[in-house]
Design a protein around this motif. Structure first.
Motif, short mmCIF file in Angstrom:
data_model
loop_
_atom_site.label_atom_id
_atom_site.label_comp_id
_atom_site.label_asym_id
_atom_site.label_seq_id
_atom_site.Cartn_x
_atom_site.Cartn_y
_atom_site.Cartn_z
N LEU A 136 -53.95 5.03 17.17
CA LEU A 136 -52.77 5.19 16.32
C LEU A 136 -52.50 6.67 16.02
CD1 LEU A 136 -53.39 2.20 13.92
CD2 LEU A 136 -51.57 2.39 15.60
N LYS A 137 -53.55 7.44 15.83
CA LYS A 137 -53.40 8.88 15.59
C LYS A 137 -52.68 9.55 16.75
CE LYS A 137 -56.95 11.97 15.70
NZ LYS A 137 -56.59 13.34 16.20
N ALA A 138 -53.05 9.19 17.97
CA ALA A 138 -52.40 9.78 19.14
C ALA A 138 -50.90 9.43 19.17
CB ALA A 138 -53.09 9.29 20.42
N ARG A 139 -50.57 8.23 18.76
CA ARG A 139 -49.16 7.81 18.74
C ARG A 139 -48.35 8.63 17.74
NH1 ARG A 139 -48.35 2.37 20.78
NH2 ARG A 139 -46.15 2.61 20.18
N VAL A 140 -48.89 8.83 16.53
CA VAL A 140 -48.12 9.56 15.52
C VAL A 140 -48.12 11.06 15.80
CG1 VAL A 140 -48.37 7.81 13.75
CG2 VAL A 140 -50.05 9.65 13.87
N GLU A 141 -49.18 11.57 16.43
CA GLU A 141 -49.16 12.99 16.81
C GLU A 141 -48.09 13.27 17.85
OE1 GLU A 141 -53.76 14.38 15.84
OE2 GLU A 141 -53.24 13.72 17.88
N ALA A 142 -47.93 12.36 18.79
CA ALA A 142 -46.87 12.52 19.81
C ALA A 142 -45.49 12.46 19.17
CB ALA A 142 -47.02 11.45 20.87
N ALA A 143 -45.31 11.60 18.18
CA ALA A 143 -44.01 11.44 17.53
C ALA A 143 -43.67 12.61 16.62
CB ALA A 143 -43.98 10.14 16.74
N SER A 144 -44.69 13.16 15.96
CA SER A 144 -44.45 14.19 14.95
C SER A 144 -44.60 15.61 15.48
CB SER A 144 -45.41 14.00 13.77
OG SER A 144 -46.75 14.21 14.18
N GLY A 145 -45.32 15.78 16.58
CA GLY A 145 -45.63 17.12 17.08
C GLY A 145 -46.69 17.83 16.27
N GLU A 146 -47.41 17.09 15.42
CA GLU A 146 -48.46 17.66 14.57
C GLU A 146 -49.82 17.13 14.99
OE1 GLU A 146 -48.03 19.88 12.17
OE2 GLU A 146 -45.83 19.90 12.17
N ALA A 176 -37.57 14.23 5.57
CA ALA A 176 -38.16 12.89 5.75
C ALA A 176 -37.38 12.20 6.86
CB ALA A 176 -38.09 12.09 4.46
N ARG A 177 -38.12 11.67 7.85
CA ARG A 177 -37.50 10.97 8.98
C ARG A 177 -38.17 9.62 9.16
NH1 ARG A 177 -38.27 14.55 13.94
NH2 ARG A 177 -40.25 14.98 12.90
N LEU A 178 -37.38 8.62 9.50
CA LEU A 178 -37.85 7.24 9.56
C LEU A 178 -37.46 6.59 10.88
CD1 LEU A 178 -38.99 4.70 8.00
CD2 LEU A 178 -36.63 4.31 7.26
N ASP A 179 -38.40 5.87 11.47
CA ASP A 179 -38.14 5.02 12.64
C ASP A 179 -38.62 3.62 12.29
OD1 ASP A 179 -37.96 3.66 15.03
OD2 ASP A 179 -38.90 5.23 16.24
N GLN A 180 -37.67 2.71 12.08
CA GLN A 180 -38.02 1.35 11.66
C GLN A 180 -38.62 0.52 12.79
OE1 GLN A 180 -38.12 0.62 8.64
NE2 GLN A 180 -36.21 0.68 7.52
N THR A 181 -38.44 0.93 14.02
CA THR A 181 -38.93 0.16 15.17
C THR A 181 -39.86 1.00 16.03
OG1 THR A 181 -36.92 0.74 16.42
CG2 THR A 181 -36.89 -1.32 15.19
N PHE A 182 -40.76 1.74 15.39
CA PHE A 182 -41.69 2.62 16.11
C PHE A 182 -42.60 1.81 17.02
CE2 PHE A 182 -45.57 5.37 16.12
CZ PHE A 182 -45.02 6.45 16.80
N PHE A 183 -43.03 0.62 16.55
CA PHE A 183 -43.84 -0.29 17.35
C PHE A 183 -43.04 -1.54 17.68
CE2 PHE A 183 -47.04 2.03 14.85
CZ PHE A 183 -47.86 2.49 15.86
N LEU A 184 -43.28 -2.10 18.84
CA LEU A 184 -42.72 -3.41 19.16
C LEU A 184 -43.32 -4.44 18.21
CD1 LEU A 184 -42.97 -3.28 23.06
CD2 LEU A 184 -40.90 -2.99 21.67
N PRO A 185 -42.59 -5.52 17.90
CA PRO A 185 -43.13 -6.52 16.96
C PRO A 185 -44.50 -7.07 17.35
CG PRO A 185 -40.79 -6.88 17.30
CD PRO A 185 -41.18 -5.80 18.26
N VAL A 186 -44.71 -7.32 18.63
CA VAL A 186 -46.00 -7.87 19.04
C VAL A 186 -47.11 -6.83 18.86
CG1 VAL A 186 -45.72 -7.22 21.49
CG2 VAL A 186 -47.20 -9.15 20.85
N GLU A 187 -46.81 -5.54 19.09
CA GLU A 187 -47.79 -4.49 18.83
C GLU A 187 -48.12 -4.42 17.35
OE1 GLU A 187 -47.34 -0.62 21.50
OE2 GLU A 187 -45.48 -1.11 20.48
N ALA A 188 -47.09 -4.44 16.51
CA ALA A 188 -47.29 -4.33 15.08
C ALA A 188 -48.12 -5.49 14.55
CB ALA A 188 -45.94 -4.27 14.37
N ASP A 189 -47.87 -6.70 15.07
CA ASP A 189 -48.66 -7.87 14.66
C ASP A 189 -50.14 -7.67 14.98
OD1 ASP A 189 -46.32 -9.11 13.83
OD2 ASP A 189 -46.18 -10.42 15.57
N THR A 190 -50.40 -7.19 16.19
CA THR A 190 -51.79 -6.99 16.63
C THR A 190 -52.48 -5.92 15.80
OG1 THR A 190 -51.24 -7.66 18.88
CG2 THR A 190 -53.25 -6.37 18.59
#
Length: 198
Positions: free
Chosen positions: A84-94, A12-26
């Protein structure tokens, strides 16, 4: 940056700041307004019980998912979810073909102890979990030793669970009755048509 929070009997791996705050709000605002949120009911001791959260299921047409005795046929991908799928696929390699959305309206909404071990996920699924909105406590519990881990899922974070984690660990999102603010969780998955990995 992804940091490891579990590295034995799964990963299990965690990134608490994967999105910038303004991105996350949007993203939170857009997801809250645009997805087909519904409340499901389950049979418990012969009675119909409302799930303590709202859900939605999106993905490729063949990504049919069965859990808690309910068959879920996916809504078509939206441009926002594909982004969002493209973002997590790039981060996970899956590569993922589906996403389960959970909308926790306040701290009284929750998720009990469970593992994501349905046959459609294969034997060692990778699940990428995005969080938007109110931070929530997330718990892991080892099925054999009873060891527990506590992490906070922050606004704009990603948690990636992989390997044999679902075989050896359970996870939950406990109630937090004093919390009045909502949270949206998106868990990207790969569903195999035969129920087994090729």
């Amino acid at each position: 940056m992804l940091q490891t929070c579990i590295e034995h009997d799964g990963l299990a791996r965690l990134d608490q700041t994967f999105f910038l705050p303004v991105e996350a709000d949007t993203y939170f605002s857009q997801l809250q307004q645009s997805l087909a949120w519904t409340q499901e009911h389950y049979k418990l001791f012969g009675k119909s019980v409302a799930a303590p959260r709202l859900i939605c299921w999106y993905g490729d047409p063949e990504a049919i998912y069965r859990y808690s005795g309910v068959k879920h046929e996916p809504h078509p991908w939206t441009p926002l979810l594909l982004e969002l799928k493209a973002r997590v696929e790039a981060a996970s390699g899956e590569q993922f073909n589906s996403v389960l959305g959970n909308y926790y309206r306040d701290g009284k909404d929750s998720m009990g102890w469970h593992s994501d071990k349905e046959p459609e996920l294969g034997t060692q699924p990778t699940i990428a979990s995005l969080s938007f909105g109110a931070p929530r406590l997330f718990l892991f519990r080892h099925k054999g030793s009873g060891e527990t881990r506590r992490i906070e899922l922050a606004h704009g974070s990603v948690l990636i669970m992989a390997g044999t984690l679902q075989l050896h660990w359970q996870h939950s999102l406990p109630k937090l009755k004093t919390l009045a603010n909502p949270r949206i969780n998106l868990t990207f998955r790969r569903i195999f048509n035969s129920g087994l990995q090729p």
